[in-house]
Design an enzyme around this catalytic site. Structure first.
Site, PDB file in Angstrom:
ATOM      1  N   GLY A 261       0.825  -1.216   0.000  1.00 37.01           N
ATOM      2  CA  GLY A 261       0.000   0.000   0.000  1.00 37.01           C
ATOM      3  C   GLY A 261       0.851   1.255   0.000  1.00 37.01           C
ATOM      4  O   GLY A 261       0.600   2.202   0.750  1.00 37.01           O
TER       5      GLY A 261
ATOM      6  N   LYS B 282      -7.250  -4.326  13.247  1.00 37.64           N
ATOM      7  CA  LYS B 282      -6.004  -3.754  13.747  1.00 37.64           C
ATOM      8  C   LYS B 282      -5.565  -4.416  15.053  1.00 37.64           C
ATOM      9  O   LYS B 282      -4.371  -4.519  15.325  1.00 37.64           O
ATOM     10  CB  LYS B 282      -6.145  -2.238  13.905  1.00 37.64           C
ATOM     11  CG  LYS B 282      -6.326  -1.503  12.566  1.00 37.64           C
ATOM     12  CD  LYS B 282      -5.142  -1.743  11.638  1.00 37.64           C
ATOM     13  CE  LYS B 282      -5.181  -0.921  10.379  1.00 37.64           C
ATOM     14  NZ  LYS B 282      -4.025  -1.182   9.505  1.00 37.64           N
TER      15      LYS B 282
ATOM     16  N   ASN C 233       1.681  -2.274   5.371  1.00 32.03           N
ATOM     17  CA  ASN C 233       1.002  -0.986   5.560  1.00 32.03           C
ATOM     18  C   ASN C 233      -0.378  -0.921   4.909  1.00 32.03           C
ATOM     19  O   ASN C 233      -1.228  -0.147   5.337  1.00 32.03           O
ATOM     20  CB  ASN C 233       1.903   0.125   4.992  1.00 32.03           C
ATOM     21  CG  ASN C 233       1.170   1.430   4.848  1.00 32.03           C
ATOM     22  OD1 ASN C 233       0.977   2.177   5.805  1.00 32.03           O
ATOM     23  ND2 ASN C 233       0.717   1.733   3.616  1.00 32.03           N
TER      24      ASN C 233
ATOM     25  N   TYR D  94     -12.760  -2.319  11.506  1.00 30.00           N
ATOM     26  CA  TYR D  94     -11.393  -1.788  11.426  1.00 30.00           C
ATOM     27  C   TYR D  94     -10.627  -2.063  12.731  1.00 30.00           C
ATOM     28  O   TYR D  94      -9.479  -2.526  12.700  1.00 30.00           O
ATOM     29  CB  TYR D  94     -11.477  -0.284  11.161  1.00 30.00           C
ATOM     30  CG  TYR D  94     -10.153   0.414  10.972  1.00 30.00           C
ATOM     31  CD1 TYR D  94      -9.412   0.249   9.802  1.00 30.00           C
ATOM     32  CD2 TYR D  94      -9.637   1.237  11.960  1.00 30.00           C
ATOM     33  CE1 TYR D  94      -8.200   0.907   9.631  1.00 30.00           C
ATOM     34  CE2 TYR D  94      -8.436   1.900  11.794  1.00 30.00           C
ATOM     35  CZ  TYR D  94      -7.719   1.736  10.623  1.00 30.00           C
ATOM     36  OH  TYR D  94      -6.518   2.383  10.455  1.00 30.00           O
TER      37      TYR D  94
ATOM     38  N   ASP E 184      -3.126  -7.073  -4.869  1.00 24.91           N
ATOM     39  CA  ASP E 184      -4.152  -7.000  -3.819  1.00 24.91           C
ATOM     40  C   ASP E 184      -3.676  -7.822  -2.615  1.00 24.91           C
ATOM     41  O   ASP E 184      -3.511  -9.036  -2.717  1.00 24.91           O
ATOM     42  CB  ASP E 184      -5.475  -7.543  -4.369  1.00 24.91           C
ATOM     43  CG  ASP E 184      -6.615  -7.448  -3.363  1.00 24.91           C
ATOM     44  OD1 ASP E 184      -6.357  -7.134  -2.181  1.00 24.91           O
ATOM     45  OD2 ASP E 184      -7.768  -7.706  -3.768  1.00 24.91           O
TER      46      ASP E 184
ATOM     47  N   ALA F 171     -11.191  -4.373  14.953  1.00 24.97           N
ATOM     48  CA  ALA F 171     -10.922  -5.814  15.073  1.00 24.97           C
ATOM     49  C   ALA F 171      -9.744  -6.205  14.202  1.00 24.97           C
ATOM     50  O   ALA F 171      -8.867  -6.982  14.611  1.00 24.97           O
ATOM     51  CB  ALA F 171     -12.170  -6.606  14.671  1.00 24.97           C
TER      52      ALA F 171
ATOM     53  N   SER G   1       1.339   3.407  -2.552  1.00 24.40           N
ATOM     54  CA  SER G   1       1.058   4.383  -3.615  1.00 24.40           C
ATOM     55  C   SER G   1       0.635   5.738  -3.081  1.00 24.40           C
ATOM     56  O   SER G   1       0.736   6.741  -3.785  1.00 24.40           O
ATOM     57  CB  SER G   1      -0.044   3.834  -4.534  1.00 24.40           C
ATOM     58  OG  SER G   1      -1.197   3.519  -3.781  1.00 24.40           O
ATOM     59  N   ARG G   2       0.180   5.782  -1.838  1.00 22.31           N
ATOM     60  CA  ARG G   2      -0.368   7.031  -1.270  1.00 22.31           C
ATOM     61  C   ARG G   2      -0.056   7.075   0.214  1.00 22.31           C
ATOM     62  O   ARG G   2       0.357   6.085   0.811  1.00 22.31           O
ATOM     63  CB  ARG G   2      -1.898   7.057  -1.412  1.00 22.31           C
ATOM     64  CG  ARG G   2      -2.404   7.111  -2.806  1.00 22.31           C
ATOM     65  CD  ARG G   2      -3.919   7.253  -2.850  1.00 22.31           C
ATOM     66  NE  ARG G   2      -4.622   5.992  -2.652  1.00 22.31           N
ATOM     67  CZ  ARG G   2      -5.543   5.777  -1.717  1.00 22.31           C
ATOM     68  NH1 ARG G   2      -5.876   6.731  -0.866  1.00 22.31           N
ATOM     69  NH2 ARG G   2      -6.145   4.607  -1.612  1.00 22.31           N
TER      70      ARG G   2
HETATM   71  P1  NDP Z   1      -4.619   5.650   2.427  1.00 21.58           P
HETATM   72  O1  NDP Z   1      -6.056   5.354   2.237  1.00 21.58           O
HETATM   73  O2  NDP Z   1      -4.113   7.024   2.222  1.00 21.58           O
HETATM   74  O3  NDP Z   1      -3.728   4.654   1.510  1.00 21.58           O
HETATM   75  C1  NDP Z   1      -3.994   3.272   1.561  1.00 21.58           C
HETATM   76  C2  NDP Z   1      -2.958   2.535   0.740  1.00 21.58           C
HETATM   77  O4  NDP Z   1      -3.211   1.130   0.880  1.00 21.58           O
HETATM   78  C3  NDP Z   1      -3.034   2.844  -0.749  1.00 21.58           C
HETATM   79  O5  NDP Z   1      -1.739   2.714  -1.289  1.00 21.58           O
HETATM   80  C4  NDP Z   1      -3.941   1.728  -1.277  1.00 21.58           C
HETATM   81  O6  NDP Z   1      -3.758   1.418  -2.651  1.00 21.58           O
HETATM   82  C5  NDP Z   1      -3.443   0.584  -0.422  1.00 21.58           C
HETATM   83  N1  NDP Z   1      -4.392  -0.517  -0.315  1.00 21.58           N
HETATM   84  C6  NDP Z   1      -5.639  -0.499   0.223  1.00 21.58           C
HETATM   85  N2  NDP Z   1      -6.179  -1.735   0.141  1.00 21.58           N
HETATM   86  C7  NDP Z   1      -5.258  -2.526  -0.467  1.00 21.58           C
HETATM   87  C8  NDP Z   1      -5.215  -3.889  -0.838  1.00 21.58           C
HETATM   88  N3  NDP Z   1      -6.235  -4.726  -0.630  1.00 21.58           N
HETATM   89  N4  NDP Z   1      -4.096  -4.352  -1.456  1.00 21.58           N
HETATM   90  C9  NDP Z   1      -3.060  -3.543  -1.697  1.00 21.58           C
HETATM   91  N5  NDP Z   1      -3.027  -2.249  -1.362  1.00 21.58           N
HETATM   92  C10 NDP Z   1      -4.114  -1.744  -0.761  1.00 21.58           C
HETATM   93  O7  NDP Z   1      -4.284   5.140   3.919  1.00 21.58           O
HETATM   94  P2  NDP Z   1      -3.236   5.661   4.995  1.00 21.58           P
HETATM   95  O8  NDP Z   1      -1.969   6.005   4.336  1.00 21.58           O
HETATM   96  O9  NDP Z   1      -3.914   6.654   5.861  1.00 21.58           O
HETATM   97  O10 NDP Z   1      -3.063   4.351   5.884  1.00 21.58           O
HETATM   98  C11 NDP Z   1      -1.959   3.475   5.756  1.00 21.58           C
HETATM   99  C12 NDP Z   1      -2.015   2.468   6.889  1.00 21.58           C
HETATM  100  O11 NDP Z   1      -1.978   3.157   8.149  1.00 21.58           O
HETATM  101  C13 NDP Z   1      -3.300   1.640   6.906  1.00 21.58           C
HETATM  102  O12 NDP Z   1      -3.017   0.334   7.311  1.00 21.58           O
HETATM  103  C14 NDP Z   1      -4.148   2.362   7.941  1.00 21.58           C
HETATM  104  O13 NDP Z   1      -5.101   1.513   8.501  1.00 21.58           O
HETATM  105  C15 NDP Z   1      -3.085   2.780   8.927  1.00 21.58           C
HETATM  106  N6  NDP Z   1      -3.471   3.861   9.799  1.00 21.58           N
HETATM  107  C16 NDP Z   1      -3.766   5.110   9.279  1.00 21.58           C
HETATM  108  C17 NDP Z   1      -4.124   6.132  10.129  1.00 21.58           C
HETATM  109  C18 NDP Z   1      -4.430   7.510   9.651  1.00 21.58           C
HETATM  110  O14 NDP Z   1      -4.771   8.368  10.492  1.00 21.58           O
HETATM  111  N7  NDP Z   1      -4.317   7.813   8.366  1.00 21.58           N
HETATM  112  C19 NDP Z   1      -4.219   5.915  11.581  1.00 21.58           C
HETATM  113  C20 NDP Z   1      -3.891   4.590  12.002  1.00 21.58           C
HETATM  114  C21 NDP Z   1      -3.530   3.622  11.130  1.00 21.58           C
HETATM  115  P3  NDP Z   1      -4.604   2.193  -3.805  1.00 21.58           P
HETATM  116  O15 NDP Z   1      -4.007   3.583  -3.864  1.00 21.58           O
HETATM  117  O16 NDP Z   1      -4.339   1.434  -5.046  1.00 21.58           O
HETATM  118  O17 NDP Z   1      -6.018   2.204  -3.364  1.00 21.58           O
END
Ligand code: NDP
Length: 239
Positions: A11, A151, A82, A147, A55, A149, A13-14
Site C-alpha cells: 500500500g 487492527k 502498511n 477496522y 491486492d 478488530a 502508492s499514497r
Molecule cells: P490511504 O487510504 O491514504 O492509503 C492506503 C494505501 O493502501 C493505498 O496505497 C492503497 O492502494 C493501499 N491498499 C488499500 N487496500 C489494499 C489492498 N487490498 N491491497 C493492496 N493495497 C491496498 O491510507 P493511509 O496512508 O492513511 O493508511 C496506511 C495504513 O496506516 C493503513 O493500514 C491504515 O489503517 C493505517 N493507519 C492510518 C491512520 C491515519 O490516520 N491515516 C491511523 C492509524 C492507522 P490504492 O491507492 O491502489 O487504493
C-alpha cells in the site's frame, strides 16, 4: 544504513505507505511498493522506487509478487505491512461485505505477505517485519468495529510471529499510528477532526513522515533487541 537492502512496502502508492517508501529510498534502500487500484507512477520512477499492482487480500497474487521480488533481487530484508482500508459504520448497519473487505485487506493481507516472505527471511537468517496497526486496535472506536478488530488482530499476530521467528534473527514489530493526515482521514468532517485534535497532547495532527521515522528505526539494526512490540506514534493520544 539501508544501502542495498530490499524493502517491500505494501500500500505504498499514497499516504503513510508512500512516505515510508520515500524515506527508505532516501536511505538508499531498493524499495518495491504495492498498490491495489492505481498509482501516479512519475514520482516513483524519479525516485527509483519499483511498484506493482497486488491486492494484499489475494493470497496467490501476494505469493506470486513476493516470488518475483526474490527472483529479481535475491532477498527480502524488510517487509512493511502498511496496506489498509476502512469501511466505517455502526454495527447495526454494518454489512457482512464491509466486515469481510476490511478484515481481508487489513488482517489477512498481513498474514499473506508475512507468510510469503518468511521462508526467504529464515534462509537469510535475517529480516525485519513492521506491521502498521492503529491506536484504534488498542482502544476500540464506535463506528469502526471491523477496522478495530482487524487492527487488534495485527497486534496479536505480530506478537505470535515475533515469538515464532525470534530464534531466526527476525524482528517483528507493530506501529500504531494515531491521527495522520492522509486520504483515509480526509473523509472525516471538521467537527470530528477538531474533537480528535483536542485529544492529542502534542496538539497537532501527524504526517506520514512521523510514521516513516518510527518504521525506519524498527527496521534498523538499532532496534535489534526489540521484537513483538507495539509503538504508538500518535502525539500522546494513547498512553
Ligand atoms: P490511504 O487510504 O491514504 O492509503 C492506503 C494505501 O493502501 C493505498 O496505497 C492503497 O492502494 C493501499 N491498499 C488499500 N487496500 C489494499 C489492498 N487490498 N491491497 C493492496 N493495497 C491496498 O491510507 P493511509 O496512508 O492513511 O493508511 C496506511 C495504513 O496506516 C493503513 O493500514 C491504515 O489503517 C493505517 N493507519 C492510518 C491512520 C491515519 O490516520 N491515516 C491511523 C492509524 C492507522 P490504492 O491507492 O491502489 O487504493
Amino acid at each position: 544504513m539501508f544501502e542495498d537492502k530490499i524493502v517491500i512496502v505494501t500500500g505504498g502508492s499514497r499516504g503513510i505507505g508512500k512516505a515510508i517508501a520515500k524515506s527508505f529510498a532516501e536511505a538508499k534502500a531498493k524499495v518495491i511498493v504495492t498498490y491495489k487500484n492505481s498509482i501516479e507512477s512519475a514520482e516513483f520512477d524519479r525516485l527509483g522506487i519499483q511498484y506493482a499492482q497486488c491486492d494484499a487480500a489475494d493470497t496467490n497474487a501476494v505469493q506470486a509478487f513476493v516470488d518475483g521480488v526474490i527472483k529479481e533481487h535475491g532477498r527480502v530484508d524488510v517487509l512493511v505491512n502498511n496496506a489498509g482500508m476502512t469501511k466505517d459504520g455502526l454495527l447495526m448497519r454494518m454489512s457482512e461485505a464491509d466486515w469481510d473487505a476490511v478484515l481481508d485487506t487489513n488482517a489477512k493481507g498481513v498474514f499473506n505477505f508475512t507468510k510469503a516472505v518468511t521462508r526467504q527471511m529464515i534462509s537469510q537468517k535475517q529480516g525485519k517485519i513492521v506491521n502498521i496497526s492503529s491506536v484504534v486496535g488498542i482502544t476500540g472506536n464506535a463506528g469502526q468495529s471491523n477496522y478495530a478488530a482487524s487492527k487488534a488482530a495485527v497486534i496479536g499476530f505480530t506478537k505470535s510471529i515475533a515469538k515464532e521467528l525470534a530464534s531466526r534473527n527476525i524482528n517483528v514489530n507493530c506501529i500504531a499510528p494515531g491521527y495522520i493526515d492522509t486520504d483515509m482521514t480526509s473523509k472525516l468532517n471538521d467537527t470530528v477532526k477538531q474533537g480528535i485534535l483536542q485529544s492529542i497532547p502534542l496538539k497537532r495532527i501527524g504526517d506520514g513522515g512521523d510514521i516513516a521515522d518510527a518504521v525506519l528505526f524498527l527496521a534498523s539494526d538499532r532496534a535489534a533487541y526489540i521484537t513483538g512490540q507495539t509503538l504508538c506514534v500518535d502525539g500522546g493520544m494513547v498512553m
